[in-house]
Design a protein around this motif. Structure first.
Motif, PDB file in Angstrom:
ATOM      1  N   GLN A 131      19.482  11.716   8.263  1.00 11.31           N
ATOM      2  CA  GLN A 131      18.265  12.432   8.757  1.00 11.31           C
ATOM      3  C   GLN A 131      17.411  11.229   8.000  1.00 11.31           C
ATOM      4  O   GLN A 131      16.565  10.700   8.930  1.00 11.31           O
ATOM      5  N   LEU A 132      17.699  10.897   6.998  1.00  8.89           N
ATOM      6  CA  LEU A 132      16.660  10.633   6.163  1.00  8.89           C
ATOM      7  C   LEU A 132      16.510   9.079   6.747  1.00  8.89           C
ATOM      8  O   LEU A 132      15.754   8.801   6.897  1.00  8.89           O
ATOM      9  N   VAL A 139      22.821  13.971   5.803  1.00  7.35           N
ATOM     10  CA  VAL A 139      21.391  14.203   4.653  1.00  7.35           C
ATOM     11  C   VAL A 139      20.981  12.561   5.135  1.00  7.35           C
ATOM     12  O   VAL A 139      19.920  11.921   5.257  1.00  7.35           O
ATOM     13  N   GLU A 140      22.070  11.588   4.937  1.00 11.03           N
ATOM     14  CA  GLU A 140      21.762  10.199   4.489  1.00 11.03           C
ATOM     15  C   GLU A 140      21.307  10.285   6.265  1.00 11.03           C
ATOM     16  O   GLU A 140      20.188   9.212   6.059  1.00 11.03           O
ATOM     17  N   ARG A 169       3.969  14.090   5.074  1.00  6.51           N
ATOM     18  CA  ARG A 169       3.951  15.163   6.591  1.00  6.51           C
ATOM     19  C   ARG A 169       4.286  13.641   7.308  1.00  6.51           C
ATOM     20  O   ARG A 169       4.806  12.574   7.407  1.00  6.51           O
ATOM     21  N   THR A 170       4.591  14.678   8.264  1.00  9.17           N
ATOM     22  CA  THR A 170       5.368  13.877   9.544  1.00  9.17           C
ATOM     23  C   THR A 170       4.661  13.417  10.252  1.00  9.17           C
ATOM     24  O   THR A 170       2.691  13.881  10.664  1.00  9.17           O
ATOM     25  N   ALA A 171       4.077  12.355  10.979  1.00  8.99           N
ATOM     26  CA  ALA A 171       3.201  11.720  12.029  1.00  8.99           C
ATOM     27  C   ALA A 171       2.805  12.358  12.985  1.00  8.99           C
ATOM     28  O   ALA A 171       3.855  13.735  13.558  1.00  8.99           O
ATOM     29  N   PHE A 202       1.123  -1.350  -0.022  1.00 13.24           N
ATOM     30  CA  PHE A 202      -0.399   0.069  -0.219  1.00 13.24           C
ATOM     31  C   PHE A 202       0.974   1.054  -0.652  1.00 13.24           C
ATOM     32  O   PHE A 202       0.306   2.287  -0.710  1.00 13.24           O
ATOM     33  N   LEU A 209      12.231   6.488   2.669  1.00 15.84           N
ATOM     34  CA  LEU A 209      11.115   6.008   3.613  1.00 15.84           C
ATOM     35  C   LEU A 209      10.578   4.044   3.967  1.00 15.84           C
ATOM     36  O   LEU A 209       9.835   4.050   4.512  1.00 15.84           O
ATOM     37  N   LEU A 235      12.845  18.034   5.985  1.00 17.19           N
ATOM     38  CA  LEU A 235      13.750  17.528   5.678  1.00 17.19           C
ATOM     39  C   LEU A 235      12.597  16.725   5.093  1.00 17.19           C
ATOM     40  O   LEU A 235      12.378  16.741   3.700  1.00 17.19           O
ATOM     41  N   LEU A 243      13.870   8.818   9.110  1.00 17.57           N
ATOM     42  CA  LEU A 243      12.091   9.324   9.047  1.00 17.57           C
ATOM     43  C   LEU A 243      11.177   8.244   8.888  1.00 17.57           C
ATOM     44  O   LEU A 243      10.469   8.194   8.832  1.00 17.57           O
ATOM     45  N   PRO A 244      11.481   6.944   8.750  1.00 17.11           N
ATOM     46  CA  PRO A 244      10.648   6.422   8.266  1.00 17.11           C
ATOM     47  C   PRO A 244       9.293   6.341   9.378  1.00 17.11           C
ATOM     48  O   PRO A 244       8.042   6.200   9.317  1.00 17.11           O
ATOM     49  N   ASP A 245      10.150   6.573  10.584  1.00 19.90           N
ATOM     50  CA  ASP A 245       8.911   6.388  11.652  1.00 19.90           C
ATOM     51  C   ASP A 245       7.778   7.381  11.586  1.00 19.90           C
ATOM     52  O   ASP A 245       7.122   7.681  12.203  1.00 19.90           O
ATOM     53  N   ALA A 246       9.060   8.955  10.765  1.00 21.73           N
ATOM     54  CA  ALA A 246       8.530   9.420  11.421  1.00 21.73           C
ATOM     55  C   ALA A 246       7.098  10.262  10.495  1.00 21.73           C
ATOM     56  O   ALA A 246       6.403  11.087  10.923  1.00 21.73           O
ATOM     57  N   VAL A 247       7.045   9.499   9.623  1.00 20.60           N
ATOM     58  CA  VAL A 247       5.688   9.977   7.750  1.00 20.60           C
ATOM     59  C   VAL A 247       4.710   9.487   8.940  1.00 20.60           C
ATOM     60  O   VAL A 247       4.266   8.956   8.777  1.00 20.60           O
ATOM     61  N   GLY A 248       3.558  10.418   8.386  1.00 20.62           N
ATOM     62  CA  GLY A 248       1.975  10.279   8.503  1.00 20.62           C
ATOM     63  C   GLY A 248       1.912  10.008   7.778  1.00 20.62           C
ATOM     64  O   GLY A 248       1.582   9.941   6.474  1.00 20.62           O
ATOM     65  N   TRP A 249       1.687   8.260   7.264  1.00 22.82           N
ATOM     66  CA  TRP A 249       1.258   8.136   5.872  1.00 22.82           C
ATOM     67  C   TRP A 249      -0.296   7.441   5.969  1.00 22.82           C
ATOM     68  O   TRP A 249      -0.741   7.698   7.545  1.00 22.82           O
ATOM     69  N   PRO A 250      -0.562   7.494   5.307  1.00 21.79           N
ATOM     70  CA  PRO A 250      -2.471   6.786   5.294  1.00 21.79           C
ATOM     71  C   PRO A 250      -2.584   5.576   5.776  1.00 21.79           C
ATOM     72  O   PRO A 250      -1.826   4.559   5.762  1.00 21.79           O
ATOM     73  N   PRO A 251      -3.580   5.551   6.761  1.00 18.59           N
ATOM     74  CA  PRO A 251      -4.188   4.341   7.612  1.00 18.59           C
ATOM     75  C   PRO A 251      -4.429   3.005   6.273  1.00 18.59           C
ATOM     76  O   PRO A 251      -4.610   3.425   4.841  1.00 18.59           O
ATOM     77  N   THR A 252      -2.968   2.143   7.044  1.00 24.62           N
ATOM     78  CA  THR A 252      -3.303   0.836   6.172  1.00 24.62           C
ATOM     79  C   THR A 252      -4.656   0.300   5.444  1.00 24.62           C
ATOM     80  O   THR A 252      -5.637  -0.283   7.080  1.00 24.62           O
TER      81      THR A 252
END
Lengths: 189, 249
Positions: free
Chosen positions: B10-11, B7-8, A102-104, A37, A149, A129, B14-23
């Motif tokens: 910092q990146l 930068v790497e 966006r950030t969480a 997804f 990501l 970032l 990021l995986p835990d910090a991104v607000g993904w849409p609900p799965t």
């Protein structure tokens, strides 16, 4: 000590699914739903289209299981199908993927900060970032999204984006330089 | 280089910090999709059997004529058409996915399309990855009467004209005339009279979705096999086909 049942390997599940086990395929779908997804979301550009793309990819993957090469990894094979589906949907809609990252919303992200000020600073750093990522061109944003990501390998990124692995590496290198320019323009004159 | 590494770093956070849409839970829809594909596969087998039976029944009198990418076969009796799913014309006629523009459909198809300039821009564009056929749909309008389908003025369908296998199959019964014609210097046929059977060949060469169709002009041009299905008579269909070229981008 309480034992925990070992998780079936992808290879076992694929083999059982090929022989007609719906339960085995359901387990594969559950295992990879989130990744499929999110991968589709990065490419298709909307949650609704990502849901349909991932769903259709799982249906097509099931149909294609007969031709799946035994012993080869399931994950990149599935991700290639997901990437194709998502790209086709984006093409059909005739627009570029415009995912806005966006950030969480949670307040407990990342490592524990030594102070409230440090936590605010870290959150602002993450937001900056993500804004920089949004400012990248589509090709560069997608390759960074896949690698950092989604934490995909170079092979998996190449499968998702439908490009050679060498292109993934060169595109990623250019994207990192561009991110640096966006984030720290004063150092890049 | 150090800045790039920064930068790497910092990146990497990021995986835990991104607000993904609900799965979403995909399994119920995936299970339903697999069941639909199974029913469709069964239907295809029935279509293939019916077409095979029609051809076998007419073996003594059978004659076939072909173009690159199309095969027209004479049969004494047509099999029953496939059931038609309700919905818009694209679904009813199994045209595949609808695309926002011709160039988007071409990108999916992997070949540049041709279009009859006299018909103007198509109202809808489709491409089916199963059959490899790109379709331009024109709505009925003055000068372009509706076909058997009241929502369709003309269908222009095109596919790569392969010498190895056909994209279009046609079954012509006793009341159908098949006349050789030349369109833009390429060979073709004007198929008219009693409705004839039409089907796509699927990716493995198996017939897919058999339906009856009215008058059709089919020909080879620029490496493609092109068919125009419309309510136009032979002269008007040939005139429209004569304007077929690369549309302006």
């Amino acid at each position: 000590m309480v034992g925990r049942p070992l998780e079936d390997s992808d290879e076992d599940l694929v083999e059982r699914a090929r022989r007609g086990s719906a339960a085995a395929y359901e387990e594969l779908v559950q295992r990879y739903t989130e990744l499929a997804f999110r991968t589709a979301y990065l490419t298709a550009g909307s949650a609704a289209e990502a849901e349909e793309a991932a769903q259709d990819a799982f249906v097509k993957a099931h149909r294609a299981l007969g031709g799946f090469r035994r012993g080869s990894p399931f994950r990149p094979w599935l991700l290639r199908i997901v990437g194709n589906e998502a790209r086709n949907r984006r093409r059909a809609a005739g627009r570029r993927a415009a995912v806005e990252l966006r950030t969480a919303e949670r307040g407990d992200l990342g490592v524990a900060a030594p102070s409230p000020e440090a936590a605010v600073e870290a959150a602002e750093e993450r937001r900056a970032l993500l804004r920089a990522l949004d400012a990248l061109g589509e090709e560069q944003r997608q390759v960074v999204g896949c690698r950092y990501l989604l934490e995909l390998s170079v092979e998996e990124t190449a499968a998702v984006l439908g490009i050679p692995e060498g292109t993934v590496k060169s595109r990623l290198a250019r994207a990192l330089l561009r991110l640096r320019e966006i984030l720290e323009p004063a150092h890049c004159g | 280089m150090a800045e790039t590494e920064n930068v790497e770093l910092q990146l990497a956070k990021l995986p835990d910090a991104v607000g993904w849409p609900p799965t979403p839970d995909l399994w119920p829809a995936v299970r339903a999709g697999i069941a639909r594909r199974r029913r469709r596969r069964l239907l295809l087998l029935l279509v293939a059997a019916a077409i095979g039976l029609a051809l076998a029944g007419g073996a003594a009198a059978a004659a076939s004529v072909g173009l690159r990418g199309a095969l027209v076969q004479r049969v004494p009796r047509l099999p029953s058409p496939s059931p038609v799913a309700p919905g818009p014309a694209g679904s009813r006629l199994v045209l595949g996915d609808r695309y926002a523009s011709l160039s988007a459909a071409e990108a999916a198809a992997g070949f540049p399309a041709l279009a009859p300039a006299s018909l103007g821009p198509p109202d809808e564009v489709y491409y089916s990855s199963d059959s490899g056929v790109l379709t331009l749909l024109y709505l009925p309008r003055p000068g372009l009467p509706a076909t058997e389908d009241p929502d369709v003025g003309a269908l222009v369908m095109e596919a790569r004209a392969s010498v190895d296998g056909a994209s279009f199959g046609k079954l012509a019964g006793p009341g159908t005339r098949v006349q050789p014609v030349t369109v833009n210097g390429g060979p073709g046929f004007w198929i008219s009279g009693a409705p004839h059977g039409f089907f796509f060949y699927g990716p493995r060469g198996s017939p897919d979705h058999f339906r009856l169709t009215g008058d059709v002009l089919i020909w080879n041009q620029a490496g493609l096999v092109i068919r125009i299905e419309s309510g136009l008579d032979e002269r008007a269909a040939l005139a429209a086909a004569g304007t077929t070229r690369r549309p302006p981008v």
